[in-house]
Design an enzyme around this catalytic site. Structure first.
Site, PDB file in Angstrom:
ATOM      1  N   GLU A  10       7.642  24.039  11.153  1.00 44.26           N
ATOM      2  CA  GLU A  10       7.048  24.558   9.911  1.00 44.26           C
ATOM      3  C   GLU A  10       6.004  23.579   9.361  1.00 44.26           C
ATOM      4  OE1 GLU A  10       8.998  24.788   5.728  1.00 44.26           O
ATOM      5  OE2 GLU A  10      10.013  26.240   7.003  1.00 44.26           O
TER       6      GLU A  10
ATOM      7  N   CYS B 196     -10.656  13.362 -18.986  1.00 46.58           N
ATOM      8  CA  CYS B 196     -10.266  12.539 -20.131  1.00 46.58           C
ATOM      9  C   CYS B 196      -8.834  12.067 -19.925  1.00 46.58           C
ATOM     10  CB  CYS B 196     -10.407  13.347 -21.422  1.00 46.58           C
ATOM     11  SG  CYS B 196     -10.167  12.354 -22.913  1.00 46.58           S
TER      12      CYS B 196
END
Length: 415
Positions: free
Chosen positions: A264, A338
């Site tokens: 997987e 920010c």
């Protein structure tokens, strides 16, 4: 490992990138389909390759997987819808839903389409059994240990929410609701090494013997590492397969059943196929540190901030200057958000580091390597910043597979 931009092995080189910069205004993601195909072929010894689409969930990437007979792992209702839209068929083993909970909407969807469920909790089995008796299920087992390149990517042991701790308790539930157990699954984390790999394969044998149920598949999970740094060694796929093939054969002999071996992968298939192209908009001196600020932030590439992950950074000049790569400056690379943590050169825990980079000016371009996995897929609109485009290189052409999002589209959700 990161490929220098002067390489001729793939399309992710300086000349092609310069052409893309002219055609599509940065910032944007780029994927090379040829690299994905090569990585798929490395895993062909496994009976089933099942792509962990959470690593790169663009439907156009999923279609590449489908065309190469790669199956899909979905971890949310949205990922189920992506898989269906990409052409994967329900009521088969082409899609498996892996999770630790089943909310009502997802439960109804997997029941309606008979999508096999890889259950990470006993409650999932009960909820599924009540409305969909006979449903095909896997057991995701927590082997009581784990491993990861970061604590946040360790998916085993008592500090992990993933998997079933007492899988023997699942058998009475499966029998009560006449569910059909088809496989056992283990995934202990990202970046596994051979020592832990052998340990988890032995754990799979132990639980298969203890449960003694007629299953048809085992899944080794994902977590295959890729070499993000130049001195990282690529994983030996033959050795990886051999260890799991030994486990598969022992389980098959004990149960008297043919057992398919699934893998997987997510990162392994797509990470090295991708780069992130950004533009420099400011440089500044902060004490003794040299900062370079680009137009992508952790809203785009989250891994360095979340995990302290390393991505190699290359520079392409925006003018005709000649680059002397031997003359470098210790540089901090940061984004526009920010947020003090919006730094791409940091360790786990937030310690700011520097990279040795050539002299950089406003208007130059920074290329972040190996961003095909957990790059665009983890992007957000933080600071109300739109998602940036994704470009696919395929058949000597470039295709926009996700256009640039607009601010208006973000705001429309709130009107």
């Amino acid at each position: 490992m990161p490929k220098p931009l002067n390489n001729t092995e793939n399309n992710l080189n300086t000349n092609r990138i310069k052409d893309l910069i002219k055609k599509y205004s940065p910032p944007f993601w780029v994927y090379d389909a040829d690299i994905i195909y090569k990585k798929i072929n490395l895993l062909r010894k496994f009976d089933v390759i099942r792509f962990a689409q959470k690593s790169c969930s663009n439907i156009n990437i999923l279609r590449l997987m489908k065309n190469k007979n790669v199956k899909i792992d979905a971890v949310s209702l949205g990922e189920i819808e992506r898989a269906l839209l990409s052409g994967f068929k329900p009521s088969t083993n082409e899609i498996i839903f892996t999770a630790d909970i089943l909310d009502e909407e997802t439960l109804l969807k997997v029941a309606k389409y008979k999508i096999p469920v890889n259950a990470g909790s006993l409650d999932m089995l009960k909820q599924l059994g009540k409305i969909s008796p006979g449903h095909h299920v896997w057991l995701r087992i927590n082997p009581r240990f784990g491993y990861g390149h970061s604590k946040k990517t360790n998916t085993g042991g008592e500090n992990s929410k993933h998997g079933i701790w007492h899988p023997e308790q699942a058998i009475p539930i499966i029998k009560k609701y006449k569910l059909k157990l088809i496989g056992l699954h283990m995934h202990i984390g990202s970046g596994v090494n051979y020592l832990h790999l052998k340990k988890v394969s032995q754990a799979m044998i132990k639980y298969a013997f203890q449960l003694n149920q007629k299953i048809s598949s085992i899944s080794v999970g994902g977590g295959l590492p890729i070499p993000y740094k130049f001195n990282d060694q690529p994983i030996d796929i033959k050795k990886y397969f051999m260890l799991w093939d030994i486990a598969r054969k022992k389980i098959s002999k004990f149960l008297g059943e043919k057992i398919e071996l699934e893998i997987e992968p997510g990162r392994f298939l797509v990470a090295e196929s991708g780069i992130l192209i950004s533009k420099v908009w400011a440089t500044k001196k902060m004490g003794n540190k040299n900062f370079v600020l680009v137009d992508v932030g952790f809203n785009d590439l989250m891994r360095p901030t979340m995990y302290g992950s390393y991505h190699h950074i290359s520079v392409i000049y925006g003018d005709d200057r000649k680059m002397n790569e031997k003359e470098t400056i210790d540089t901090v690379v940061a984004g526009p958000l920010c947020e003090s943590g919006d730094i791409f050169t940091q360790k786990e825990g937030g310690t700011v580091q520097t990279r040795k980079l050539p002299t950089i000016k406003v208007g130059d371009y920074l290329i972040f390597h190996d961003t095909g996995a957990y790059g665009a897929a983890m992007s957000s609109n933080y600071n109300t910043r739109p998602l940036i485009p994704e470009i696919l290189l395929k058949n000597n052409d470039s295709i926009v597979i996700r256009r640039r999002q607009t601010i208006e589209e973000i705001l429309n959700l709130e009107k």
